[in-house]
Motif scaffolding. Structure first.
Motif, PDB file in Angstrom:
ATOM      1  N   THR A 120       0.805  -1.215   0.000  1.00  0.00           N
ATOM      2  CA  THR A 120       0.000   0.000   0.000  1.00  0.00           C
ATOM      3  C   THR A 120       0.840   1.269   0.000  1.00  0.00           C
ATOM      4  O   THR A 120       0.540   2.207  -0.753  1.00  0.00           O
TER       5      THR A 120
ATOM      6  N   THR B 243       0.609   4.150  -2.938  1.00  0.00           N
ATOM      7  CA  THR B 243       0.300   5.532  -2.555  1.00  0.00           C
ATOM      8  C   THR B 243       1.400   6.485  -2.994  1.00  0.00           C
ATOM      9  O   THR B 243       1.135   7.592  -3.479  1.00  0.00           O
TER      10      THR B 243
ATOM     11  N   VAL C  26       4.684  11.107   2.020  1.00  0.00           N
ATOM     12  CA  VAL C  26       4.127   9.872   1.473  1.00  0.00           C
ATOM     13  C   VAL C  26       5.248   8.931   1.066  1.00  0.00           C
ATOM     14  O   VAL C  26       5.204   7.725   1.313  1.00  0.00           O
TER      15      VAL C  26
END
Length: 559
Positions: free
Chosen positions: A455, A459, A476
């Motif tokens: 994930t 992202t 991020v």
């Protein structure tokens, strides 16, 4: 089909479970968020003659995302369709019923794929919102969904077929992933390679792909139906009778010799003498009998499939394109992610299912001995199996001068591999302590690994693709410290003219000043991964020790 009792029963049970609603809600929310944040910021209509516009990329990303998610979810729904009957001890009763095998297989397959079909069709309106922007036609979307539906049906049939060969859900689930994931990755590469050939991709999606999928499904459907029509000798409680000598004689390609090296590392021979004083009986029992009590078919298939895939990858990633060594490390890590939880996720739940956990807790064996015995036995098996794929890298280090000159990076790869082996085993044991059923524990382990390892990468890629200059984008990227894949690619690898071939999880070839200014250093990223992994495993071990010391907590989890 409408009067199929197997299908009716499976649909009534599955679609009334709360997970069906929550899965649909989360799936739709994530897909809607992706389309919302990636929506083009231009005020004018995009030129439909431009095949490389952002709308076409968005539709491709949504389609490939659904394709990968369907590939990951299909085994979890379909691989336990038949093996679950064996675990619940209802397989013999199902075979003795007047229902023909074809109806049983069809009912199991359709019921298992109903969840995925609902998710796919529910996402169609969101994708259709992109059509008014131009850049992609209605027929291209329909062709993509036809290919997606064919892939889902094929993967579901493969999973059902794998489940018919095993009596444990965990074994059928792992073998299904080992077969499906290479096919899924090949499908992504094939679809991306034809991105500039719209007409060719459209024709293949509506002709070749459905025909190939139909051939595979029909062939496997016949095989599974024949196995149910003429089943193997079934013992008591719906378990297959396994003769180790006969299994070794009938094994194709690979035979595990438990008294020879290296097989005895993960499959030691049965004990014929008394245990020495101070020996941990939990570890000895787990290594010698528990893991291999249902035969070695799953182990043999895992080794054969992984080695078959490793040969071309080793040649390409280690010797031909030396700067792509992180891709081979990622393959080894992915194999351990698939195989590691199998041997640890059922360590405690199997005791509950046999109703022996209370007896184990009342012995003089300490909770720590129980924990490290089960952890070390599962870690030993998964790490040895994964090392079968790691030895080509160890062999390439002295043979390839570029790798020998990058020895710190090679050592970092080994550290990442060892930490991944430890994490998958510890996490599987933790979920086995928390949950009451083995299949629930295994799926929960895979879900947590997916959240931690993949994930953040998705992202980060999405952030750099659509928000390269956003203030939160560097944060991020920093979240990828939880992933061993990102840590492998972050390590610098100098080849040929000592040019840095580091591969980032942003778009390939990104040279924006903002990206270079905010990017974490390679050493800091690797250190962040090591620190997070060590802390994560320490916390899980501490929680497990606390739960085993609070014996009522562990015992009551099975109620």
């Amino acid at each position: 089909m409408l009067e199929n009792p197997v299908l009716q029963r499976e649909l009534l049970v599955n679609l009334r479970m709360p997970r069906a609603f929550w899965l649909l809600l989360i799936y739709q929310a994530v897909l809607a968020a992706v389309v919302y944040f990636a929506w083009p910021k231009e005020d004018v209509r995009i030129d439909m003659t431009d095949s490389n516009n952002s709308v076409g990329n968005l539709v491709d990303m949504v389609f490939l995302g659904q394709y990968l998610l369907a590939s990951l979810m299909a085994p979890s729904f379909a691989s336990t369709a038949i093996s679950g009957e064996k675990e619940r001890k209802t397989y013999e009763m199902l075979l003795a019923s007047p229902i023909v095998p074809q109806s049983i297989v069809m009912g199991k397959l359709v019921a298992a794929l109903t969840h995925l079909a609902i998710l796919i069709f529910a996402s169609l309106p969101i994708v259709m919102l992109c059509l008014p922007l131009g850049g992609v036609s209605f027929y291209e979307v329909i062709a993509a969904y036809v290919a997606l539906i064919c892939a889902v049906i094929t993967f579901g049939m493969i999973s059902v077929a794998c489940g018919s060969f095993f009596s444990r859900n965990s074994s059928s689930l792992v073998v299904s992933y080992l077969v499906i994931l290479p096919l899924a990755i090949a499908g992504v590469l094939f679809w991306q390679s034809l991105s500039n050939f719209g007409t060719t991709r459209f024709n293949l999606a509506i002709t070749v792909i459905p025909g190939l999928a139909a051939a595979i499904v029909i062939f496997l459907f016949y095989i599974v139906s024949a196995r149910m029509l003429y089943p193997r000798d079934m013992g008591s409680e719906g378990k297959e009778v396994i003769d180790p000598d006969q299994e070794a004689e009938e094994a194709i390609g690979l035979v595990i010799q438990r008294d020879q090296f290296p097989d005895r590392l993960f499959a030691p021979p049965k004990r014929e003498t008394l245990m020495k004083d101070g020996t941990n009986p939990v570890y000895d029992k787990e290594m010698r009998s528990e893991i291999f009590g249902q035969g070695t078919l799953m182990l043999r298939l895992a080794i054969q499939i992984s080695m078959l895939l490793a040969i071309p990858m080793m040649a390409i990633f280690l010797y031909i394109c030396k700067d792509l060594a992180p891709w081979y490390i990622s393959y080894v890590i992915l194999f351990n992610i698939l195989i590691g939880p199998v041997f640890s996720a059922g360590s405690v739940t199997s005791e509950r299912e046999r109703q022996t956990l209370d007896l184990l807790l009342t012995t003089v064996i300490t909770p720590w001995e129980i924990l490290w015995g089960k952890l070390l036995s599962s870690l030993r098996v998964s790490s040895v199996l994964s090392c079968f794929l790691l030895w080509p890298l160890l062999l390439a280090i002295p043979l390839v001068p570029e790798y020998l000159s990058n020895l710190p990076t090679m050592i970092a790869y080994l550290i990442i591999f060892c930490l991944t082996c430890l994490t998958t085993s510890v996490l599987g044991l933790f979920c086995s302590t928390v949950f009451g059923k083995t299949i629930t524990s295994l799926i929960a382990t895979y879900s947590i690994i997916l959240f931690l390892y993949l994930t953040p990468l998705a992202t980060s890629y999405f952030a750099y693709e659509y928000f390269p200059d956003a203030p939160a984008t560097p944060a991020v990227y920093a979240s990828t410290v939880t992933s061993p894949f990102a840590a492998s690619f972050a390590m610098p690898l100098y080849v040929d003219d000592f040019h840095n071939m580091t591969i980032d999880w942003s778009p390939r070839g990104s040279k924006e000043p903002g990206f270079l200014r905010y990017r974490l250093s390679d050493l800091a990223h690797f250190g962040g991964y090591v620190g997070f992994t060590v802390l994560f495993n320490a916390v899980l071990l501490g929680l497990m020790v606390w739960m085993f010391n609070s014996r009522w907590r562990v015992s009551s989890s099975g109620n």
